[in-house]
Design an enzyme around this catalytic site. Structure first.
Site, PDB file in Angstrom:
ATOM      1  N   HIS A 172     -56.575   2.298 -62.542  1.00  0.00           N
ATOM      2  CA  HIS A 172     -56.942   2.200 -61.131  1.00  0.00           C
ATOM      3  C   HIS A 172     -58.165   3.068 -60.913  1.00  0.00           C
ATOM      4  O   HIS A 172     -58.232   4.182 -61.425  1.00  0.00           O
ATOM      5  CB  HIS A 172     -55.781   2.692 -60.272  1.00  0.00           C
ATOM      6  CG  HIS A 172     -55.905   2.344 -58.817  1.00  0.00           C
ATOM      7  ND1 HIS A 172     -56.848   2.929 -58.001  1.00  0.00           N
ATOM      8  CD2 HIS A 172     -55.219   1.483 -58.036  1.00  0.00           C
ATOM      9  CE1 HIS A 172     -56.720   2.432 -56.774  1.00  0.00           C
ATOM     10  NE2 HIS A 172     -55.745   1.551 -56.767  1.00  0.00           N
TER      11      HIS A 172
ATOM     12  N   ARG B   2     -60.673   1.885 -49.424  1.00  0.00           N
ATOM     13  CA  ARG B   2     -61.850   1.019 -49.509  1.00  0.00           C
ATOM     14  C   ARG B   2     -61.683  -0.227 -48.650  1.00  0.00           C
ATOM     15  O   ARG B   2     -62.622  -0.665 -47.993  1.00  0.00           O
ATOM     16  CB  ARG B   2     -62.128   0.655 -50.977  1.00  0.00           C
ATOM     17  CG  ARG B   2     -62.809   1.794 -51.739  1.00  0.00           C
ATOM     18  CD  ARG B   2     -62.838   1.546 -53.243  1.00  0.00           C
ATOM     19  NE  ARG B   2     -61.504   1.638 -53.832  1.00  0.00           N
ATOM     20  CZ  ARG B   2     -60.998   0.803 -54.724  1.00  0.00           C
ATOM     21  NH1 ARG B   2     -61.701  -0.217 -55.135  1.00  0.00           N
ATOM     22  NH2 ARG B   2     -59.781   0.987 -55.199  1.00  0.00           N
TER      23      ARG B   2
END
Ligand code: FAD
Length: 596
Positions: free
Chosen positions: A236, A256
């Site tokens: 990740h 994000r």
């Protein structure tokens, strides 16, 4: 067994995360007598840590979204190596599974019109994650657990399964022990569902909890089942990089999705430099377009920060290597300069507290420092895409422990939906299988149960052997150094030699003390699993001479057309891991059309 506590069930589900709980409910609803077994306390499975949400094309916020678009995104995210049938079933059934969860009491966040709100995540064409703030996994587990308990399903918690048992080539049960007392238990059952989650604890920097030692992967292999896609491990892009004590802890992709951007130490928003050709057509190439996308998705393309995880993780890795990293060896993730504090605290409450409490950073005022962390394994038990049965009669797998669904890279949000869709299917089929065998019940042979207990107890008899903690540390070092985010031939060859050495050392583990709640002993048992699974990852990573999704080879930096048609299948003969190439299942033409 002789002197063992013994229980008879139709279906034993190993694991109480989303997949296990959903499987148990389905098996119960199909008329089976069901037990759930889990290493931690009920409600503490890894799934509770899931933050962002469950992907499902509900079609409410974005009417153009439907299963076909979700299917296409999933396949593209997995670089077309996904089992197409699993990806199809997943996309088709996810919305019903989410609605059902709501019916059972899950309180999803709402749109102003009262519909289930959908959140943006990387690789998804439309916002389609059903979520509860950034605590979606917790709500999912709470809901499923309440239902499972209300249905009267038996739960064995703080209990580790150490072996699956077979007779006449099919499953007849499992053996395990109570972690508190160290007493062994035999389950007689014609169906076992593995729902044990992932393997992250074999890596040095990981977002995974202590439970993720690849038990289900290893149990399946020892029982004669096969694994696929084990070279594909997802790093990740955004884990915490400091303080050291929490290095690897996840920073959700929602940061994000909700507007956060990545910057290097020069203050440059660098993701625009890393847009691969494969995603050029659908990714914004200017700051203006990227920023416009959050409000107007029709007329703007997605920001590059929301490329699939493998792309973003590699980009961050490159920036740090090029000397543009932060003080603690990460890059900056900035939402403070992009959204107002009230929005950040409402949308990302867990992240706000996580940084405040662990790092003393206020994410509404300052940028976070983040870097890649081992997060998810795409590989797992090879299963039939419709029934979730492995190659062993009576053995099923669902959730992160199963393979195929996510191909070479999983899209965010596609795991929680995967757990529900395939957990339910596995539970139903396991119950059906048990009904088929209702007149000719086999039991775990005494000798099998005794052998399993003896094997688990061996470290108590060994004097002056190795400390399991030392070997675990050395294993994590090997995987981090040689089988990590960027790989190459010589390093992978070395990793296999080093893993052989670790395996030899692990034959002689010693543990102190007695069987009552003894963490050193628990680790000694888990270690055997971690070593087999690590060997699978390294073996497959060496074989696949291309870069695709979660597998990056410095010496073969491109994806290859030939490898696009090949799955790697791993088996275990009791001593070492075997590997074979297998052609990818062929997608039917009506689905192929979606990719032109
Ligand atoms: P788990 O929930 O891990 O459950 C495994 C169970 O198996 C546990 O109960 C464990 O005790 C038991 N078990 C294991 N071995 C044994 C044994 N030998 N004997 C008995 N019991 C055993 N995915 C998304 O889709 N959306 C997200 O927003 C998201 N966020 C995430 C955030 C974090 C921090 C992390 C780490 C992951 C996230 N993921 C997300 C991924 C997702 O959470 C996992 O893939 C998923 O929860 C796995 O569920 P599972 O049911 O397969 O296993």
């Amino acid at each position: 067994g002789p002197g063992f506590e013994t229980h008879d069930y139709d279906v034993v589900v190993i694991g109480a995360g989303g997949a296990g709980l959903r499987a148990a409910i389905a098996a119960h609803d199909a008329g089976a007598r069901v037990a759930i077994v889990c290493k931690s306390l009920l409600g503490k499975a890894h799934t509770v840590m899931a933050e962002g949400g469950a992907a499902a094309a509900m079609g409410n916020l974005w009417p153009d979204d439907n299963w076909k678009v979700h299917f296409r995104d999933t396949m593209r995210g997995g670089k077309m190596l996904n089992n197409w049938r699993m990806a199809q079933v997943h996309a088709q059934e996810a919305p019903d599974r989410v609605l059902e969860l709501e019916e059972w009491g899950a309180l999803f966040d709402r749109t102003p019109d009262g519909l289930i709100s959908q959140r943006d995540f990387g690789g998804h064409r439309y916002a389609r994650l059903a979520h509860v703030g950034d605590r979606t996994g917790l709500e999912m587990i709470r809901t499923l657990q309440q239902r499972a308990v209300a249905l009267g399903i038996d739960v064995f918690m703080e209990f580790t399964v150490t072996e699956l048992c077979k007779a006449d080539d099919r499953i007849v049960g499992a053996v395990g022990y109570w972690r508190e007392t160290g007493r062994f238990v035999v389950f007689n059952a014609p169906s076992v569902v593995l729902a044990t989650g992932g393997i992250g604890r074999s890596f040095q920097v990981t977002s995974n909890s202590w439970e993720y030692t690849g038990d289900g992967h290893a149990l399946a292999m020892r029982a004669g089942a096969s694994l696929i896609n084990m070279e594909f491990v997802q790093f990740h892009p955004t884990g915490m990089v400091w303080p050291m004590s929490v290095r690897g802890l996840l920073v959700t992709e929602s940061v994000r999705g909700d507007g956060g951007i990545l910057k290097n130490s020069d203050g440059e928003r660098f993701m625009f430099n890393y847009i691969p050709d494969f995603f050029k057509a659908e990714t914004a190439d200017s700051v203006e377009e990227a920023d416009g996308w959050y409000e107007d998705k029709k007329n703007n393309r997605r920001p590059p920060e929301l490329l699939p995880r493998d792309e973003v993780a590699r980009a961050i890795n490159s920036e740090v290597k090029a000397g543009r990293g932060t003080e603690h060896g990460g890059v900056y993730l900035d939402i403070a300069s992009r959204r107002d504090p009230e929005f950040i605290r409402r949308r990302l409450p867990s992240m706000y507290h996580q940084f405040k409490e662990l790092a003393g950073v206020d994410i509404t005022q300052e940028a976070m420092e983040i870097g890649p962390t081992c997060h998810y394994v795409m590989g797992g038990v090879e299963v039939d895409p419709d029934t979730q049965q492995s190659s062993v009669d009576g053995l099923y797998a669902a959730g992160e422990v199963s393979g195929g669904m996510h191909g070479s890279n999983r899209l965010g949000g596609n795991s929680l939906s995967d757990l529900l869709v395939f957990g339910r299917r596995a539970g139903e089929c396991a119950a059906e299988n048990a009904a088929k065998h209702s007149n000719e019940r086999a039991a775990v042979p005494d000798s099998t149960a005794t052998a399993a207990a003896d094997a688990a107890l061996a470290p108590f008899a060994e004097e002056g052997g190795e400390n399991p903690y030392t070997i675990q540390k050395d294993l994590q070092d090997v995987m981090h150094r040689l089988v990590g985010i960027i790989r190459k031939r010589e390093e992978l060859v070395t990793s296999l030699t080093e893993l052989e050495e670790l395996k030899a050392r692990a034959e002689h583990l010693s543990v102190e003390g007695n069987r009552q709640y003894n963490p050193g002993w628990h680790l000694a048992i888990d270690l055997a699993n971690m070593l087999i699974v690590s060997e699978c990852v390294a073996t497959a990573a060496l074989e696949r001479e291309e870069s695709r999704g979660g597998h990056t080879r410095e010496d073969f930096p491109m994806a290859s057309d030939e490898w696009a048609q090949i799955n790697l299948v791993l088996t275990y003969d009791g001593e070492s891991v075997g590997l074979a190439r297998q052609p990818l299942p062929v997608m039917p033409d009506d689905l192929k059309e979606l990719f032109d």
